[in-house]
Design an enzyme around this catalytic site. Sequence first.
Site, PDB file in Angstrom:
ATOM      1  N   TYR A 154       0.825  -1.210   0.000  1.00 33.06           N
ATOM      2  CA  TYR A 154       0.000   0.000   0.000  1.00 33.06           C
ATOM      3  C   TYR A 154       0.859   1.260   0.000  1.00 33.06           C
ATOM      4  CZ  TYR A 154      -4.547  -2.119   0.094  1.00 33.06           C
ATOM      5  OH  TYR A 154      -5.684  -2.799  -0.276  1.00 33.06           O
ATOM      6  N   ARG A 205       1.674   1.948  -3.523  1.00 35.99           N
ATOM      7  CA  ARG A 205       0.532   2.514  -4.231  1.00 35.99           C
ATOM      8  C   ARG A 205       0.259   3.945  -3.791  1.00 35.99           C
ATOM      9  NH1 ARG A 205      -4.521  -1.011  -3.620  1.00 35.99           N
ATOM     10  NH2 ARG A 205      -5.335   0.656  -4.953  1.00 35.99           N
ATOM     11  N   GLN A 209     -15.595   3.781  -7.087  1.00 36.71           N
ATOM     12  CA  GLN A 209     -14.943   2.598  -6.542  1.00 36.71           C
ATOM     13  C   GLN A 209     -13.466   2.872  -6.268  1.00 36.71           C
ATOM     14  OE1 GLN A 209     -16.673   0.540 -10.148  1.00 36.71           O
ATOM     15  NE2 GLN A 209     -16.573  -1.205  -8.765  1.00 36.71           N
ATOM     16  N   ASN A 210     -12.985   4.013  -6.713  1.00 37.87           N
ATOM     17  CA  ASN A 210     -11.569   4.338  -6.577  1.00 37.87           C
ATOM     18  C   ASN A 210     -11.253   4.812  -5.168  1.00 37.87           C
ATOM     19  OD1 ASN A 210     -11.432   3.750  -9.279  1.00 37.87           O
ATOM     20  ND2 ASN A 210     -11.440   5.882  -9.939  1.00 37.87           N
ATOM     21  N   HIS A 217     -15.276   2.407  -1.695  1.00 31.76           N
ATOM     22  CA  HIS A 217     -14.268   1.456  -1.214  1.00 31.76           C
ATOM     23  C   HIS A 217     -13.218   2.102  -0.315  1.00 31.76           C
ATOM     24  CE1 HIS A 217     -15.268  -1.270  -4.900  1.00 31.76           C
ATOM     25  NE2 HIS A 217     -16.170  -1.341  -3.938  1.00 31.76           N
ATOM     26  N   GLY A 224     -15.531   4.021 -16.826  1.00 32.66           N
ATOM     27  CA  GLY A 224     -14.240   3.421 -16.502  1.00 32.66           C
ATOM     28  C   GLY A 224     -14.289   2.283 -15.515  1.00 32.66           C
ATOM     29  N   THR A 225     -15.341   1.480 -15.561  1.00 38.33           N
ATOM     30  CA  THR A 225     -15.422   0.336 -14.663  1.00 38.33           C
ATOM     31  C   THR A 225     -15.772  -0.919 -15.441  1.00 38.33           C
ATOM     32  OG1 THR A 225     -16.585  -0.649 -12.774  1.00 38.33           O
ATOM     33  CG2 THR A 225     -17.792   0.977 -14.057  1.00 38.33           C
ATOM     34  N   SER A 226     -15.236  -2.036 -15.005  1.00 41.84           N
ATOM     35  CA  SER A 226     -15.492  -3.318 -15.658  1.00 41.84           C
ATOM     36  C   SER A 226     -16.897  -3.829 -15.392  1.00 41.84           C
ATOM     37  CB  SER A 226     -14.482  -4.361 -15.186  1.00 41.84           C
ATOM     38  OG  SER A 226     -14.650  -4.618 -13.796  1.00 41.84           O
ATOM     39  N   ASN A 235     -16.538   3.244 -21.631  1.00 42.77           N
ATOM     40  CA  ASN A 235     -15.514   2.247 -21.334  1.00 42.77           C
ATOM     41  C   ASN A 235     -14.918   1.741 -22.647  1.00 42.77           C
ATOM     42  OD1 ASN A 235     -14.548   0.934 -18.756  1.00 42.77           O
ATOM     43  ND2 ASN A 235     -14.783  -0.885 -20.026  1.00 42.77           N
TER      44      ASN A 235
END
EC number: 2.3.1.286
Length: 247
Positions: free
Chosen positions: A65, A68, A103-104, A121, A188-190, A214
Amino acid sequence: MGLEEARRRLREAKRVAVLTGAGISKPSGIPTFRDAEGLWKAFNPLDYATPEAYARDPKKVWAWYAWRIAKVREAEPNPAHYALARLEADLLARGGDFLLVTQNVDGLHARAGSKRLVELHGNILRARCEACGRRFPLPEAFPIPPSCPACGARARPDVVWFGELLPEGAWEKALRAFSEADLALVVGTSAEVEPAASLGRIAYTAGAYLVEVNPEPTPLTPLAHLSLRLGAVEGLEALYPLSSAPG
């Protein structure tokens, strides 16, 4: 026709809900997770992003972490982040309602000026005390693992790991916004990580106009009224040009 219709609906929308994923921060230099060069291609999430991994080796997890976090601190918001901040300001100025659910964990939306924001998240730049639960921002340099400034106990990253619950109240806010939206935008999300992946479907079922941005098709694509096969920056520039912004 599809793009012009989406632009018109966005201009006229009264309630807009937006979901963003790792793809919106990729142009800022933040690695994604699931694409060809994503983090999960090089790192097993079971070794770094679960409570069990942290219990086994907290220093290993914190070292990952910290790496990151350094990348996040070097990054800057990109035009896609700023476009969503402009969209929020525009909508609120004309009496509408807006919520950005991300979600980022990189904090770039807030740095770009987004205020009606749910970090589903968590946030990688914060830690959470394992004893008293206090959340606190991480300084530029911190020991691994860091300690709580209030009680001195060990702290963990303030992010949601696989198998954990979302922050209290976060899902309820997201669900309400997408259930009530007249336009939902997914960028930008799967659309594979639940429960966030279900938000677009919830909005569609409730009658919202659904737009997806996307580069690759996702499970949400068959439902979307418009799917822009573009990156986040290019897609948002096409959908919400600078000339559409207030001022």
